[in-house]
Design an enzyme around this catalytic site. Structure first.
Site, PDB file in Angstrom:
ATOM      1  N   LYS A 197       0.961  -1.252  -0.025  1.00  0.00           N
ATOM      2  CA  LYS A 197       0.118   0.097  -0.114  1.00  0.00           C
ATOM      3  C   LYS A 197       0.849   1.097  -0.020  1.00  0.00           C
ATOM      4  O   LYS A 197       1.337   1.497   1.075  1.00  0.00           O
ATOM      5  CB  LYS A 197      -0.853  -0.036   1.377  1.00  0.00           C
ATOM      6  CG  LYS A 197      -2.361   0.438   1.184  1.00  0.00           C
ATOM      7  CD  LYS A 197      -2.245   2.059   0.838  1.00  0.00           C
ATOM      8  CE  LYS A 197      -1.844   3.029   2.065  1.00  0.00           C
ATOM      9  NZ  LYS A 197      -1.862   4.346   1.665  1.00  0.00           N
ATOM     10  N   GLU A 272       9.476   1.305  11.224  1.00  0.00           N
ATOM     11  CA  GLU A 272      10.442   2.251  10.833  1.00  0.00           C
ATOM     12  C   GLU A 272      10.075   3.652  11.149  1.00  0.00           C
ATOM     13  O   GLU A 272       9.433   4.117  10.003  1.00  0.00           O
ATOM     14  CB  GLU A 272      11.254   2.110   9.752  1.00  0.00           C
ATOM     15  CG  GLU A 272      11.788   0.707   9.586  1.00  0.00           C
ATOM     16  CD  GLU A 272      12.568   0.574   8.308  1.00  0.00           C
ATOM     17  OE1 GLU A 272      12.686   1.391   7.590  1.00  0.00           O
ATOM     18  OE2 GLU A 272      12.589  -0.556   7.720  1.00  0.00           O
ATOM     19  N   CYS A 305      13.886  10.833   7.024  1.00  0.00           N
ATOM     20  CA  CYS A 305      13.760  10.494   8.550  1.00  0.00           C
ATOM     21  C   CYS A 305      14.982  10.473   9.104  1.00  0.00           C
ATOM     22  O   CYS A 305      14.971  10.804  10.530  1.00  0.00           O
ATOM     23  CB  CYS A 305      13.004   9.020   8.623  1.00  0.00           C
ATOM     24  SG  CYS A 305      14.019   7.798   7.709  1.00  0.00           S
ATOM     25  N   GLU A 407       9.756  16.303  15.311  1.00  0.00           N
ATOM     26  CA  GLU A 407      10.249  16.087  13.932  1.00  0.00           C
ATOM     27  C   GLU A 407       9.463  17.084  13.097  1.00  0.00           C
ATOM     28  O   GLU A 407       8.044  17.176  13.188  1.00  0.00           O
ATOM     29  CB  GLU A 407       9.798  14.628  13.264  1.00  0.00           C
ATOM     30  CG  GLU A 407      10.598  14.373  11.932  1.00  0.00           C
ATOM     31  CD  GLU A 407      10.530  12.881  11.748  1.00  0.00           C
ATOM     32  OE1 GLU A 407       9.197  12.480  11.767  1.00  0.00           O
ATOM     33  OE2 GLU A 407      11.376  12.229  11.233  1.00  0.00           O
TER      34      GLU A 407
HETATM   35  P1  ADP Z   1       2.503  11.273   7.127  1.00  0.00           P
HETATM   36  O1  ADP Z   1       2.094  11.622   8.331  1.00  0.00           O
HETATM   37  O2  ADP Z   1       4.264  11.717   7.090  1.00  0.00           O
HETATM   38  O3  ADP Z   1       1.853  11.604   5.798  1.00  0.00           O
HETATM   39  P2  ADP Z   1       2.044   8.685   7.608  1.00  0.00           P
HETATM   40  O4  ADP Z   1       2.846   7.847   8.654  1.00  0.00           O
HETATM   41  O5  ADP Z   1       0.542   8.919   7.827  1.00  0.00           O
HETATM   42  O6  ADP Z   1       2.896   9.582   7.036  1.00  0.00           O
HETATM   43  O7  ADP Z   1       1.820   7.723   6.376  1.00  0.00           O
HETATM   44  C1  ADP Z   1       2.736   6.559   5.923  1.00  0.00           C
HETATM   45  C2  ADP Z   1       1.967   5.608   5.359  1.00  0.00           C
HETATM   46  O8  ADP Z   1       0.963   4.884   6.219  1.00  0.00           O
HETATM   47  C3  ADP Z   1       1.138   6.078   4.122  1.00  0.00           C
HETATM   48  O9  ADP Z   1       1.105   4.959   3.096  1.00  0.00           O
HETATM   49  C4  ADP Z   1      -0.373   5.982   4.622  1.00  0.00           C
HETATM   50  O10 ADP Z   1      -1.313   5.813   3.900  1.00  0.00           O
HETATM   51  C5  ADP Z   1      -0.443   4.951   5.493  1.00  0.00           C
HETATM   52  N1  ADP Z   1      -1.331   5.069   6.577  1.00  0.00           N
HETATM   53  C6  ADP Z   1      -1.711   6.070   7.284  1.00  0.00           C
HETATM   54  N2  ADP Z   1      -2.629   5.888   8.224  1.00  0.00           N
HETATM   55  C7  ADP Z   1      -2.923   4.631   8.414  1.00  0.00           C
HETATM   56  C8  ADP Z   1      -3.373   3.436   8.988  1.00  0.00           C
HETATM   57  N3  ADP Z   1      -4.720   3.971   9.829  1.00  0.00           N
HETATM   58  N4  ADP Z   1      -3.365   2.290   8.831  1.00  0.00           N
HETATM   59  C9  ADP Z   1      -2.691   1.770   7.858  1.00  0.00           C
HETATM   60  N5  ADP Z   1      -1.808   2.784   7.138  1.00  0.00           N
HETATM   61  C10 ADP Z   1      -1.995   3.981   7.429  1.00  0.00           C
END
Ligand code: ADP
Length: 528
Positions: A197, A272, A305, A407
């Site tokens: 994903k 990570e 990161c 961050e």
């Molecule tokens: P940022 O806040 O920097 O955009 P995220 O950690 O939210 O980074 O996003 C990293 C990945 O995690 C993306 O692929 C995002 O779609 C996915 N993601 C965000 N929320 C969820 C969730 N509740 N469950 C699974 N994947 C998620």
């Protein structure tokens, strides 16, 4: 008449034809809902494509496909799996320029970095894990080399790395295909099947990876790509009880959601996460090198990161360091990342730009000084329509300041001084994170003493970012759970199994010849 023209599912971006639908069980499919979402380019904030917006039906279909494809892929002999991974690497190399261009259009990172470093590394990730599988993991001598095989007088303990099942891999937008290959390659090499994903802000190269893998002969269902928002597609994937591993790279709050979902099924999870890594400039440092390494922390517009965003400089050299740093940083060219003369491109999204500026404005309001930068690059934003933030250095901050502790994920560095090693260590280790640290010193013993006291998954001494794929990678504290890289990747993606065989029950010919004998290591059976 429909309210909007139906977007094509195969737009042409940077001259490349991309199918923006899901890739499930070897087929392209739209979402059951028919819904899509827009993918914007940070270069000029224009819409690149409409992407299929996945939800539960797509997540479930992809996990079902991965589950069905698992037994045959797990049973595929390691050399045959490795051949397909090498063919994927060939495909990445063949399409390197296209991948570089598309990634730059999608996430705004420099095309010159994608060409020179990132995309070759993507191919290398596939080759490395394929070779690790055939040369080490499935090699008959691997056990004895790594001392995992223990022979007693009567029993042989043999450790094997068995495929675990369908893996859900969730990746971020700052280095999309790089992170995807870092997870997909070992998961596939291990004999697992995958549902990937990608991040909704940079979903395009994952779609190209699906094409490349299919062309390389990867069977249907072994790699699936579900597009969509994290809270929808991502959440449905990490909640699924048939998933055997989850590997995630992203932010701490999202990791907490994922870990909670994984807990319901006790799915092993590798996380990570972010960092607030220090870059320590000791009083014996080569200042040219220190300045070069410090300026490098603006790479990818600070969306790394691992970035050493906290410059910690010995007070005796602070004035000269700062002066040289400002001189060097003002020579950086900010602009369109497709231009090879550009050093710093845009940030990913308007929301991110706002977040970065919020941190900087609050720091300044609380008394910090922006010695360089301090706001969006308005000229560039007006001219290109993009999301550019000026490289910023903040001084005058205490250890508790928000800009030191949180961050920012933009081109914003902070500078603090120290007067002793103890103080340097207290500042360096004084956040909730523990991803990385960099030490600049001209005295090896001094650097080693400091490195030994740092809490970090990776410490660089007089260098930055380079990493051997055989080494472990991950974070301490809030920066992550677990390690990947080399054997550590296989330890995570595999079910480790110990087979204990009573040797004397077989004829002499069938008995494994023991080179090492030990009875002292045997200590009864374990129950857990
Ligand atoms: P940022 O806040 O920097 O955009 P995220 O950690 O939210 O980074 O996003 C990293 C990945 O995690 C993306 O692929 C995002 O779609 C996915 N993601 C965000 N929320 C969820 C969730 N509740 N469950 C699974 N994947 C998620």
């Amino acid at each position: 008449m429909p309210p909007h023209p139906t977007p094509t599912p195969t737009p042409t971006i940077a001259g490349v034809h991309i199918d923006t639908r899901h890739w499930i069980n070897g087929r392209r499919s739209e979402s059951a809902s028919g819904e899509t979402f827009p993918d914007l380019s940070p270069i000029d904030n224009t819409e690149l494509a409409q992407i299929s917006r996945g939800g539960k039906p797509e997540a479930h279909a992809a996990v079902a496909a991965a589950k069905a494809a698992f037994p045959a892929w797990a049973a595929t002999p390691p050399p045959a799996r490795a051949r397909i991974l090498h063919a994927i690497a060939d495909g990445v190399e063949k399409r390197l320029e296209e991948l570089a261009q598309v990634e730059t259009a999608d996430n705004g990172a420099l095309v010159r970095s994608h060409r020179r470093g990132v995309m070759p590394r993507v191919a290398h990730n596939f080759r490395f894990f394929a070779d690790w599988l055939t040369n080490n993991l499935s090699h008959p001598d691997f056990d004895t080399k790594t001392h995992t095989e223990v022979h007693s007088n009567t029993r042989r303990n043999h450790v094997s790395w068995d495929p675990a099942g369908p893996c859900v891999l969730i990746t971020p937008w700052n280095a999309p295909l790089m992170m995807e290959s870092w997870k997909v390659a070992p998961a596939l090499a291990a004999g697992n099947t995958v549902v990937l994903k990608p991040a909704e802000w940079s979903p395009l190269t994952a779609s190209l990876l699906a094409d490349i893998a299919a062309e390389a002969g990867l069977p249907a269902g072994v790699l699936n790509v579900v597009q969509g928002y994290g809270a929808e597609a991502g959440q449905a994937l990490v909640e699924h009880p048939d998933v055997r591993r989850i590997s995630f790279t992203g932010s701490v709050p999202t990791a907490q959601h994922i870990a909670t979902a994984a807990a319901a099924n006790l799915t092993p999870t590798s996380l990570e996460l972010g960092g607030k890594s220090p870059l320590l400039v000791l009083d014996d440092a080569d200042l040219d090198l220190a300045v070069e390494l410090a300026v490098e922390q603006y790479d990818n517009a600070g969306q790394v990161c691992l970035a050493g965003t906290r410059l910690l400089v010995h007070e005796s050299i602070e004035a000269e360091f700062t002066q040289r740093f400002i001189g060097r940083a003002s020579n950086l060219t900010q602009g369109d990342p497709r231009d090879t003369a550009t050093d710093i491109g845009p940030n990913i999204h308007a929301r991110q730009l706002e977040k970065i500026d919020g941190f900087v404005q609050r720091a300044v309001a609380a008394g910090a000084t922006a010695v360089i930068g301090g706001g969006p690059n308005t000229d560039l934003n007006e001219r290109l329509g993009g999301l550019y933030y000026r490289p910023t250095l903040l001084t005058g901050l205490g250890q508790d300041a928000e800009a030191v502790q949180e961050e920012i994920f933009g081109p914003v560095l902070t500078l603090q001084t120290f007067s002793s090693d103890d103080e340097a260590i207290a500042l360096a280790n004084g956040t909730r994170f523990g991803l990385a640290a960099t030490v600049v010193s001209g005295d090896r013993a001094h650097a080693d003493r400091i490195a030994a006291r740092l809490v970090a998954g990776t410490v660089w001494v007089n260098c930055f970012y380079v990493r051997d794929l055989r080494a472990p990678f991950g974070g301490s504290r809030r920066s992550g759970v677990g390690r990947e890289g080399g054997t550590w990747s296989f330890d995570f993606y595999c079910d480790l199994k110990n087979t204990v065989t009573a040797q004397q029950t077989f004829t002499a010919q069938q008995t494994f010849t023991t080179q090492q004998t030990s009875t002292t290591q045997e200590s009864g059976s374990d129950h857990g």
